[in-house]
Scaffold this motif. Structure first.
Motif, PDB file in Angstrom:
ATOM      1  N   ASN A 115       0.821  -1.210   0.000  1.00 19.20           N
ATOM      2  CA  ASN A 115       0.000   0.000   0.000  1.00 19.20           C
ATOM      3  C   ASN A 115       0.854   1.259   0.000  1.00 19.20           C
ATOM      4  O   ASN A 115       0.543   2.234  -0.690  1.00 19.20           O
ATOM      5  N   ALA A 116       1.948   1.250   0.756  1.00 18.25           N
ATOM      6  CA  ALA A 116       2.849   2.407   0.779  1.00 18.25           C
ATOM      7  C   ALA A 116       3.427   2.650  -0.611  1.00 18.25           C
ATOM      8  O   ALA A 116       3.517   3.793  -1.076  1.00 18.25           O
ATOM      9  N   HIS A 117       3.794   1.569  -1.278  1.00 12.59           N
ATOM     10  CA  HIS A 117       4.320   1.668  -2.642  1.00 12.59           C
ATOM     11  C   HIS A 117       3.266   2.267  -3.575  1.00 12.59           C
ATOM     12  O   HIS A 117       3.559   3.161  -4.378  1.00 12.59           O
ATOM     13  N   ARG A 118       2.035   1.796  -3.481  1.00 11.01           N
ATOM     14  CA  ARG A 118       0.953   2.299  -4.339  1.00 11.01           C
ATOM     15  C   ARG A 118       0.672   3.780  -4.075  1.00 11.01           C
ATOM     16  O   ARG A 118       0.440   4.546  -5.003  1.00 11.01           O
ATOM     17  N   VAL A 119       0.663   4.150  -2.812  1.00 14.70           N
ATOM     18  CA  VAL A 119       0.406   5.549  -2.448  1.00 14.70           C
ATOM     19  C   VAL A 119       1.464   6.455  -3.073  1.00 14.70           C
ATOM     20  O   VAL A 119       1.142   7.497  -3.653  1.00 14.70           O
ATOM     21  N   GLU A 120       2.728   6.035  -2.987  1.00 13.71           N
ATOM     22  CA  GLU A 120       3.799   6.823  -3.615  1.00 13.71           C
ATOM     23  C   GLU A 120       3.656   6.839  -5.127  1.00 13.71           C
ATOM     24  O   GLU A 120       3.806   7.883  -5.761  1.00 13.71           O
ATOM     25  N   ARG A 121       3.368   5.683  -5.711  1.00 13.11           N
ATOM     26  CA  ARG A 121       3.247   5.598  -7.168  1.00 13.11           C
ATOM     27  C   ARG A 121       2.085   6.451  -7.690  1.00 13.11           C
ATOM     28  O   ARG A 121       2.181   7.050  -8.757  1.00 13.11           O
ATOM     29  N   LEU A 122       1.015   6.541  -6.924  1.00 18.08           N
ATOM     30  CA  LEU A 122      -0.121   7.389  -7.300  1.00 18.08           C
ATOM     31  C   LEU A 122       0.182   8.878  -7.105  1.00 18.08           C
ATOM     32  O   LEU A 122      -0.559   9.721  -7.599  1.00 18.08           O
ATOM     33  N   GLY A 123       1.248   9.169  -6.372  1.00 16.50           N
ATOM     34  CA  GLY A 123       1.606  10.564  -6.136  1.00 16.50           C
ATOM     35  C   GLY A 123       0.740  11.250  -5.099  1.00 16.50           C
ATOM     36  O   GLY A 123       0.580  12.473  -5.124  1.00 16.50           O
ATOM     37  N   VAL A 124       0.196  10.466  -4.149  1.00 18.03           N
ATOM     38  CA  VAL A 124      -0.662  11.044  -3.116  1.00 18.03           C
ATOM     39  C   VAL A 124      -0.091  10.844  -1.710  1.00 18.03           C
ATOM     40  O   VAL A 124      -0.797  11.017  -0.718  1.00 18.03           O
ATOM     41  N   GLY A 125       1.185  10.507  -1.658  1.00 18.55           N
ATOM     42  CA  GLY A 125       1.801  10.327  -0.355  1.00 18.55           C
ATOM     43  C   GLY A 125       3.251   9.927  -0.444  1.00 18.55           C
ATOM     44  O   GLY A 125       3.793   9.752  -1.539  1.00 18.55           O
ATOM     45  N   ARG A 149      -0.094  20.577  -5.993  1.00 16.05           N
ATOM     46  CA  ARG A 149      -0.274  19.510  -6.998  1.00 16.05           C
ATOM     47  C   ARG A 149      -0.642  18.188  -6.354  1.00 16.05           C
ATOM     48  O   ARG A 149      -1.461  17.430  -6.879  1.00 16.05           O
ATOM     49  N   ILE A 150      -0.040  17.894  -5.219  1.00 14.85           N
ATOM     50  CA  ILE A 150      -0.344  16.637  -4.520  1.00 14.85           C
ATOM     51  C   ILE A 150      -1.751  16.694  -3.929  1.00 14.85           C
ATOM     52  O   ILE A 150      -2.507  15.724  -4.016  1.00 14.85           O
ATOM     53  N   VAL A 151      -2.110  17.834  -3.364  1.00 21.01           N
ATOM     54  CA  VAL A 151      -3.459  17.990  -2.826  1.00 21.01           C
ATOM     55  C   VAL A 151      -4.479  17.843  -3.946  1.00 21.01           C
ATOM     56  O   VAL A 151      -5.473  17.115  -3.810  1.00 21.01           O
ATOM     57  N   ALA A 152      -4.231  18.502  -5.082  1.00 18.75           N
ATOM     58  CA  ALA A 152      -5.147  18.410  -6.227  1.00 18.75           C
ATOM     59  C   ALA A 152      -5.223  16.975  -6.751  1.00 18.75           C
ATOM     60  O   ALA A 152      -6.308  16.488  -7.105  1.00 18.75           O
ATOM     61  N   ARG A 153      -4.097  16.289  -6.803  1.00 23.10           N
ATOM     62  CA  ARG A 153      -4.077  14.891  -7.265  1.00 23.10           C
ATOM     63  C   ARG A 153      -4.898  14.007  -6.312  1.00 23.10           C
ATOM     64  O   ARG A 153      -5.661  13.145  -6.756  1.00 23.10           O
ATOM     65  N   SER A 154      -4.764  14.242  -5.011  1.00 19.15           N
ATOM     66  CA  SER A 154      -5.515  13.467  -4.018  1.00 19.15           C
ATOM     67  C   SER A 154      -7.015  13.702  -4.162  1.00 19.15           C
ATOM     68  O   SER A 154      -7.806  12.756  -4.149  1.00 19.15           O
ATOM     69  N   ILE A 155      -7.402  14.945  -4.321  1.00 22.75           N
ATOM     70  CA  ILE A 155      -8.822  15.275  -4.479  1.00 22.75           C
ATOM     71  C   ILE A 155      -9.351  14.724  -5.800  1.00 22.75           C
ATOM     72  O   ILE A 155     -10.461  14.182  -5.864  1.00 22.75           O
ATOM     73  N   GLY A 156      -8.572  14.837  -6.853  1.00 23.59           N
ATOM     74  CA  GLY A 156      -8.981  14.302  -8.150  1.00 23.59           C
ATOM     75  C   GLY A 156      -9.186  12.799  -8.113  1.00 23.59           C
ATOM     76  O   GLY A 156     -10.143  12.270  -8.700  1.00 23.59           O
ATOM     77  N   LEU A 157      -8.311  12.103  -7.428  1.00 22.93           N
ATOM     78  CA  LEU A 157      -8.442  10.652  -7.304  1.00 22.93           C
ATOM     79  C   LEU A 157      -9.704  10.299  -6.516  1.00 22.93           C
ATOM     80  O   LEU A 157     -10.433   9.369  -6.875  1.00 22.93           O
ATOM     81  N   ALA A 158      -9.987  11.057  -5.464  1.00 25.75           N
ATOM     82  CA  ALA A 158     -11.207  10.815  -4.682  1.00 25.75           C
ATOM     83  C   ALA A 158     -12.449  11.003  -5.553  1.00 25.75           C
ATOM     84  O   ALA A 158     -13.393  10.203  -5.491  1.00 25.75           O
TER      85      ALA A 158
END
Length: 179
Positions: A115-125, A149-158
């Protein structure tokens, strides 16, 4: 989604820093030394922190910039915070993704590592090692995740996850199975 309500305590409603939710899950929070070290690190920052202290809550001392309990209604808290510090368990990661919240992931093993790997790969953590939890390292991770950009990416993914309507699709699939 949840019907539970969580009200941010008055002393944490405003301030210079971000509002952070800290939870290392039931197992991670049983490492009182690690929890206290992380709480102490966050106590030396300008951030306001809500701490899910876990089953050994009475052994963890919070600072003035914090509030916490043994167990908290996580789904009700996540939409109200800026960032989450987590162990990276499946439920917490999925709830953070759905709420559009960036994560600092401190995995201990099992699914948490993937999960940590996925979070980094998605660019949200970002992933951190439990041994590297210095004040400077944690501050750096938190600051990096405040990037627009990270905040926007997190919101966009949600928003994308919500539009997918995965819960509805899963329920329809189950209901469509014929005996």
């Amino acid at each position: 989604h949840t019907d539970e309500v969580y009200r941010i305590p008055a002393h944490l409603r405003s301030g210079d820093g971000g509002l952070i939710y800290l939870s290392l899950g039931s197992l991670g929070s049983e490492d009182v030394g690690l929890m206290q070290r992380l709480v102490d690190v966050m106590g030396r920052t300008r951030h306001r922190v809500i701490v899910s202290k876990g089953p050994l809550a009475d052994q963890i001392r919070l600072h003035d910039n914090m509030t916490g309990e043994g167990f908290l209604p996580q789904p009700a808290i996540l939409p109200q915070v800026d960032l989450v510090i987590t162990h990276g368990g499946n439920n917490t990661v999925q709830e953070c993704l759905a709420a559009g919240r960036p994560m600092v992931v401190i995995p201990f093993g099992g699914d948490q590592l993937a999960n940590a790997h996925r979070v980094e790969r998605l660019g949200v953590g970002v992933r951190m090692n439990a041994a590297d939890l210095s004040v400077d390292a944690v501050k750096s991770a938190v600051v990096s995740l405040a990037d627009a950009r990270i905040v926007a990416r997190s919101i966009g993914l949600a928003r994308a996850l919500e539009a997918y309507r995965g819960v509805d699709a899963a329920a329809d699939a189950v209901l469509g199975i014929r005996p």
